[in-house]
Design an enzyme around this catalytic site. Structure first.
Site, PDB file in Angstrom:
ATOM      1  N   CYS A 113     -34.927  12.558  10.917  1.00  0.00           N
ATOM      2  CA  CYS A 113     -33.877  11.674  11.440  1.00  0.00           C
ATOM      3  C   CYS A 113     -32.804  11.360  10.411  1.00  0.00           C
ATOM      4  CB  CYS A 113     -34.484  10.370  11.956  1.00  0.00           C
ATOM      5  SG  CYS A 113     -35.546  10.648  13.362  1.00  0.00           S
ATOM      6  N   HIS A 255     -28.938   5.064  12.740  1.00  0.00           N
ATOM      7  CA  HIS A 255     -29.748   6.035  13.465  1.00  0.00           C
ATOM      8  C   HIS A 255     -30.243   5.385  14.755  1.00  0.00           C
ATOM      9  CE1 HIS A 255     -32.634   8.956  14.570  1.00  0.00           C
ATOM     10  NE2 HIS A 255     -33.682   8.214  14.271  1.00  0.00           N
ATOM     11  N   ASN A 285     -33.470   9.128  21.241  1.00  0.00           N
ATOM     12  CA  ASN A 285     -33.418   9.532  19.833  1.00  0.00           C
ATOM     13  C   ASN A 285     -33.251  11.048  19.753  1.00  0.00           C
ATOM     14  OD1 ASN A 285     -33.891  10.087  17.153  1.00  0.00           O
ATOM     15  ND2 ASN A 285     -35.773   8.857  16.998  1.00  0.00           N
TER      16      ASN A 285
END
Ligand code: UT7
Length: 329
Positions: A113, A255, A285
């Site tokens: 990520c 994020h 995500n």
């Protein structure tokens, strides 16, 4: 000269997987997903002939179009991904071929990520050193390729998507990527968020498939706790190193893993809600895709102006995390 972003672009596949769709597949419900994560739907790349390189190729083409430059002008392509089309060749080489960037060298970077922030940091050094003048940085993941859609703890979280930027030397001093802080902690993170199958430790066998080792495993609760602390800490560090007050920050670009993690980071920074970029409700995500997709949306909405102060922060598998302060030129 510092490195500045001169174009942004994103690609999200058209097919939507909504919480309602997941209710039909798993023992879960829309209310639980929205209240625990903030996610309502995510995008899925359904065409079996397409994968991460396709999404990156779409982003790459758009970037060239927006910046009005030829593919041959690109000197370096960095693709941040943990879902490459295949282990080798790199997805970056596939993207080079798709967009026809014959003069570039190209490589993948895997920091899960945090991949896009790591890649942006690496790319900025090639600009600062004078080695390159035009670098393409794309963050992309096809998370649907590594999700077990019978596992409700991960299936609800992730989606597919890609975003990217072109980096060039800033026109003036004081603009561009002004500060970066990157961290890794393998000791704490290596067993918390991982995919064990398909690598050199457990190459694909019937057994690894039977044991579902080609899917993502996450200790959600632990990752959540670590993410909240690390993202808030690195955001605070970026602010204090650069003497930024909450008022000075125009946008926090975090994020997009969970709205609760985003809120906790914003709260620790003291930044008002309207300055916090969030699209986790629409895309879930997308791993390395989240931050560049957010940047592309801010840009499309014409919210980025000369002098806008942006703080980008991420946290992910590894553990890896980081923060970047950039002043839009
Ligand atoms: O991208 C970077 C890496 N990833 C992240 O940052 C994600 C970090 N983690 C999270 O976002 C959260 O931990 C989750 C969203 C994954 C889970 O939220 P939580 O509030 O930590 O829930 P939990 O795992 O503690 O589970 C609470 C309850 C459990 O039931 P019991 O044991 O209390 O009876 C779970 O079995 O919720 C249950 N549960 C679900 N219920 C309905 C877990 N998943 C689901 C689900 N639907 N999908």
């Amino acid at each position: 000269m510092k490195a500045a972003i001169t174009a942004t672009a994103k690609y999200l596949p058209p097919d939507i997987l909504s919480n309602r769709d997941l209710e039909l597949m798993l023992e879960t419900n829309d209310e639980w997903i929205r209240s625990r994560t903030g996610i309502s739907e995510r995008r899925i790349l359904k065409d079996p002939a397409k994968a991460t390189s396709y999404m990156c190729g779409e982003v790459g083409r758009l970037l060239l179009e927006k910046r009005q430059i030829a593919a041959d002008d690109i000197e370096l392509i960095i693709i941040a991904t943990m879902t490459p089309d295949m282990l080798f060749p790199s997805t970056a080489c596939l993207v080079q071929s798709i967009i026809g960037a014959r003069n570039a060298w190209a490589f993948d970077l895997n920091a899960a990520c945090s991949g896009f922030l790591y890649a942006l940091n690496v790319a900025s050094r090639f600009i600062e050193s004078g080695a390159h003048k035009k670098v393409m940085v794309i963050g992309a993941d096809m998370m649907s390729s590594i999700i077990d859609y019978t596992d409700r703890s991960t299936a609800i979280l992730f989606g597919d998507g890609a975003g990217g930027v072109i980096l060039e030397p800033a026109k003036e001093e004081g603009f561009g990527i002004l500060d970066t802080r990157m961290y890794s902690d393998g000791a704490s993170g290596k067993d918390r968020l991982l995919m064990t199958g398909g690598g050199s430790l457990h190459p694909a066998t019937h057994e690894t498939i039977d044991k579902k080792m080609h899917y993502i495993y996450q200790d959600g609760r632990q990752v959540f706790k670590s993410a909240v602390v690390a993202m808030a800490d690195v955001a605070g560090e970026i602010m204090s190193r650069n003497n930024l007050s909450a008022n000075d920050v125009d946008y926090l670009v975090p994020h997009q893993a969970n709205q609760r993690i985003i809120n906790a980071t914003a709260e620790r920074m003291g930044v008002d809600d309207e300055k916090v970029v969030s699209n986790v409700a629409r895309y879930g995500n997308t791993t390395a895709g989240t931050i560049p997709i957010c940047l592309a949306e801010l840009d499309e909405e014409q919210k980025l102006h000369t002098g806008s102060n942006l703080v980008l922060v991420s946290f992910g598998a590894g553990y890896t995390w980081g923060g970047i302060y950039l002043k839009w030129q």
